[in-house]
Design a protein around this motif. Sequence first.
Motif, short mmCIF file in Angstrom:
data_model
loop_
_atom_site.label_atom_id
_atom_site.label_comp_id
_atom_site.label_asym_id
_atom_site.label_seq_id
_atom_site.Cartn_x
_atom_site.Cartn_y
_atom_site.Cartn_z
N GLN A 161 36.14 45.75 47.01
CA GLN A 161 35.75 45.99 45.64
C GLN A 161 34.61 45.06 45.25
OE1 GLN A 161 38.95 45.95 42.87
NE2 GLN A 161 40.33 47.00 44.25
N TRP A 162 33.62 45.61 44.58
CA TRP A 162 32.48 44.81 44.16
C TRP A 162 32.64 44.28 42.75
CZ3 TRP A 162 28.31 43.79 47.27
CH2 TRP A 162 28.32 44.43 48.49
N TYR A 163 33.19 45.08 41.86
CA TYR A 163 33.36 44.72 40.46
C TYR A 163 34.69 45.28 39.99
CZ TYR A 163 28.28 44.36 40.95
OH TYR A 163 27.03 44.05 41.37
N GLN A 164 35.04 45.00 38.77
CA GLN A 164 36.23 45.63 38.23
C GLN A 164 35.89 46.40 36.97
OE1 GLN A 164 38.63 42.13 37.84
NE2 GLN A 164 38.31 42.02 35.65
N ARG A 165 36.71 47.37 36.64
CA ARG A 165 36.40 48.32 35.58
C ARG A 165 36.73 47.79 34.20
NH1 ARG A 165 39.52 53.67 34.10
NH2 ARG A 165 37.85 54.83 33.14
N ARG A 166 37.89 47.26 34.00
CA ARG A 166 38.30 46.80 32.67
C ARG A 166 38.15 45.29 32.59
NH1 ARG A 166 41.77 50.95 33.97
NH2 ARG A 166 41.65 52.67 32.51
N ILE B 60 30.59 44.80 35.35
CA ILE B 60 30.49 43.45 35.90
C ILE B 60 31.63 42.63 35.31
CG2 ILE B 60 29.09 41.34 36.00
CD1 ILE B 60 26.62 43.13 35.80
N VAL B 61 32.28 41.82 36.12
CA VAL B 61 33.43 41.04 35.70
C VAL B 61 33.10 40.22 34.45
CG1 VAL B 61 35.05 39.23 36.40
CG2 VAL B 61 34.31 40.94 38.06
N ASN B 62 34.00 40.28 33.48
CA ASN B 62 33.92 39.54 32.22
C ASN B 62 32.72 39.89 31.36
OD1 ASN B 62 36.35 38.17 32.74
ND2 ASN B 62 35.28 36.61 33.91
N THR B 63 32.20 41.09 31.51
CA THR B 63 31.13 41.56 30.63
C THR B 63 31.39 43.03 30.30
OG1 THR B 63 29.61 42.48 32.26
CG2 THR B 63 29.48 40.10 31.87
N PRO B 64 30.78 43.52 29.24
CA PRO B 64 30.88 44.95 28.93
C PRO B 64 29.74 45.75 29.55
CG PRO B 64 29.91 43.81 27.09
CD PRO B 64 30.23 42.75 28.13
N ILE B 65 29.10 45.23 30.59
CA ILE B 65 27.92 45.85 31.19
C ILE B 65 28.30 46.68 32.40
CG2 ILE B 65 25.69 45.39 32.29
CD1 ILE B 65 25.67 42.72 30.70
#
Length: 116
Positions: free
Chosen positions: A2-7, A39-44
């Motif tokens: 996994q590269w990033y997470q969704r939520r 991107i982890v910990n962002t809404p981007i």
Amino acid sequence: KQWYQRRVAITAGETDGTGAGDSDSNNTTVTCKPGQTAIVNTPICVNCPNGTFGRDGDCYDCPKGTYNPQEAATECVKCEQGTFTLKTQSTSEDDCVEVCKKEKSTDCDSALIPLL
């Protein structure tokens, strides 16, 4: 992989990354387009890179035997019959190499090319 997470949870006033002592929290759920992830910990939202595919908000490597030349893909492209990629995250059809036939295995380096 996994590269990033969704939520992601965004915490207002968070400075040290732990959230300790914060009383004003604002949890945000980010839903990205197919082939993207947050991107982890962002809404981007960002596109899954080539050599990967996006599913359920995460990016995963294309498995052996497939490739993906595009960003933001939702699936990988299978190599043509008789060819195979030797690694995950392949990005080009050129990564698909001809496989050896068992009856002709003496002509091939079986350590490098899969046998069919």
